[in-house]
Design a protein around this motif. Structure first.
Motif, PDB file in Angstrom:
ATOM      1  N   LEU A  15       0.861  -0.975   0.060  1.00 22.31           N
ATOM      2  CA  LEU A  15       0.055  -0.155   0.091  1.00 22.31           C
ATOM      3  C   LEU A  15       0.435   0.739   0.228  1.00 22.31           C
ATOM      4  O   LEU A  15       0.663   1.688  -0.570  1.00 22.31           O
ATOM      5  CB  LEU A  15      -0.635   0.014   1.294  1.00 22.31           C
ATOM      6  N   ARG A  16       2.220   1.071   0.452  1.00 25.93           N
ATOM      7  CA  ARG A  16       3.315   2.560   0.685  1.00 25.93           C
ATOM      8  C   ARG A  16       3.470   2.823  -0.489  1.00 25.93           C
ATOM      9  O   ARG A  16       3.212   3.933  -0.795  1.00 25.93           O
ATOM     10  CB  ARG A  16       3.698   2.415   1.926  1.00 25.93           C
ATOM     11  N   THR A  19       0.818   4.090  -3.046  1.00 26.48           N
ATOM     12  CA  THR A  19       0.463   5.307  -2.428  1.00 26.48           C
ATOM     13  C   THR A  19       1.650   6.675  -3.267  1.00 26.48           C
ATOM     14  O   THR A  19       1.014   7.423  -3.539  1.00 26.48           O
ATOM     15  CB  THR A  19      -0.063   5.752  -0.768  1.00 26.48           C
ATOM     16  N   TYR A  20       2.932   5.783  -3.150  1.00 26.34           N
ATOM     17  CA  TYR A  20       3.726   7.296  -3.096  1.00 26.34           C
ATOM     18  C   TYR A  20       4.124   6.944  -4.810  1.00 26.34           C
ATOM     19  O   TYR A  20       4.989   7.773  -5.294  1.00 26.34           O
ATOM     20  CB  TYR A  20       4.848   6.812  -2.003  1.00 26.34           C
ATOM     21  N   LEU A  36      -4.946  -0.535  -6.460  1.00 25.44           N
ATOM     22  CA  LEU A  36      -5.423   0.118  -5.342  1.00 25.44           C
ATOM     23  C   LEU A  36      -6.199  -0.536  -4.464  1.00 25.44           C
ATOM     24  O   LEU A  36      -7.208  -0.388  -3.798  1.00 25.44           O
ATOM     25  CB  LEU A  36      -5.009   1.242  -5.141  1.00 25.44           C
ATOM     26  N   LEU A  53      -0.539   7.789   5.929  1.00 18.60           N
ATOM     27  CA  LEU A  53      -0.609   6.837   4.913  1.00 18.60           C
ATOM     28  C   LEU A  53      -1.806   6.852   3.936  1.00 18.60           C
ATOM     29  O   LEU A  53      -2.326   7.035   2.699  1.00 18.60           O
ATOM     30  CB  LEU A  53       0.025   5.504   4.908  1.00 18.60           C
ATOM     31  N   ASP A  56      -2.043  10.849   2.869  1.00 22.27           N
ATOM     32  CA  ASP A  56      -1.358  10.592   2.009  1.00 22.27           C
ATOM     33  C   ASP A  56      -2.079  10.250   0.781  1.00 22.27           C
ATOM     34  O   ASP A  56      -2.003  11.060  -0.523  1.00 22.27           O
ATOM     35  CB  ASP A  56       0.226  10.311   1.735  1.00 22.27           C
ATOM     36  N   LEU A  57      -2.579   8.979   0.687  1.00 18.20           N
ATOM     37  CA  LEU A  57      -3.776   8.193  -0.812  1.00 18.20           C
ATOM     38  C   LEU A  57      -4.649   9.400  -0.907  1.00 18.20           C
ATOM     39  O   LEU A  57      -5.498   9.417  -1.798  1.00 18.20           O
ATOM     40  CB  LEU A  57      -3.807   7.014   0.209  1.00 18.20           C
ATOM     41  N   ARG A  60      -3.723  12.332  -2.478  1.00 17.35           N
ATOM     42  CA  ARG A  60      -3.944  12.137  -4.173  1.00 17.35           C
ATOM     43  C   ARG A  60      -3.898  11.526  -5.016  1.00 17.35           C
ATOM     44  O   ARG A  60      -4.540  11.285  -6.425  1.00 17.35           O
ATOM     45  CB  ARG A  60      -2.585  10.848  -3.984  1.00 17.35           C
ATOM     46  N   THR A  61      -5.532  10.551  -4.846  1.00 17.54           N
ATOM     47  CA  THR A  61      -6.724  10.088  -5.670  1.00 17.54           C
ATOM     48  C   THR A  61      -7.665  10.996  -5.478  1.00 17.54           C
ATOM     49  O   THR A  61      -7.927  10.852  -7.095  1.00 17.54           O
ATOM     50  CB  THR A  61      -7.801   8.911  -4.665  1.00 17.54           C
TER      51      THR A  61
END
Length: 89
Positions: A15-16, A19-20, A36, A53, A56-57, A60-61
């Motif tokens: 997942l990390r 995400t990044y 994802l 996390l 951040d996700l 970003r989404t």
């Protein structure tokens, strides 16, 4: 040996990485979006793994959904991911 390496990845690390890496691989957005979605569908507890996390996700989404250039399927799957993330942030 290679099979063992791939199965040794824990879901939080995956997942990390997704995400990044989401914005760093513009040619692979559809693959990232689907992965994802599938990961969070199969392992919903991942959203409890790290508050930062998840934030951040979500960010970003939201950026991807606000822009253009993603397929309808990716948009649908990212919308589903983002919807779940909104409950956690």
């Amino acid at each position: 040996m290679r099979d063992r390496e791939l199965t040794a990845w824990d879901p939080v690390t995956l997942l990390r990485g997704l995400t990044y890496g989401l914005h760093e691989a513009p040619g692979w957005v559809d693959l990232y979006a689907h992965t994802l979605w599938a990961l969070l569908t199969a392992r919903p507890w991942l959203l409890q793994a790290s508050g930062r996390l998840v934030r951040d996700l979500a960010e970003r989404t939201q950026l991807l959904l606000g822009g253009g250039g993603i397929s309808q399927r990716s948009r649908r799957e990212l919308n589903a991911v983002h919807y779940v993330l909104l409950d956690r942030t």
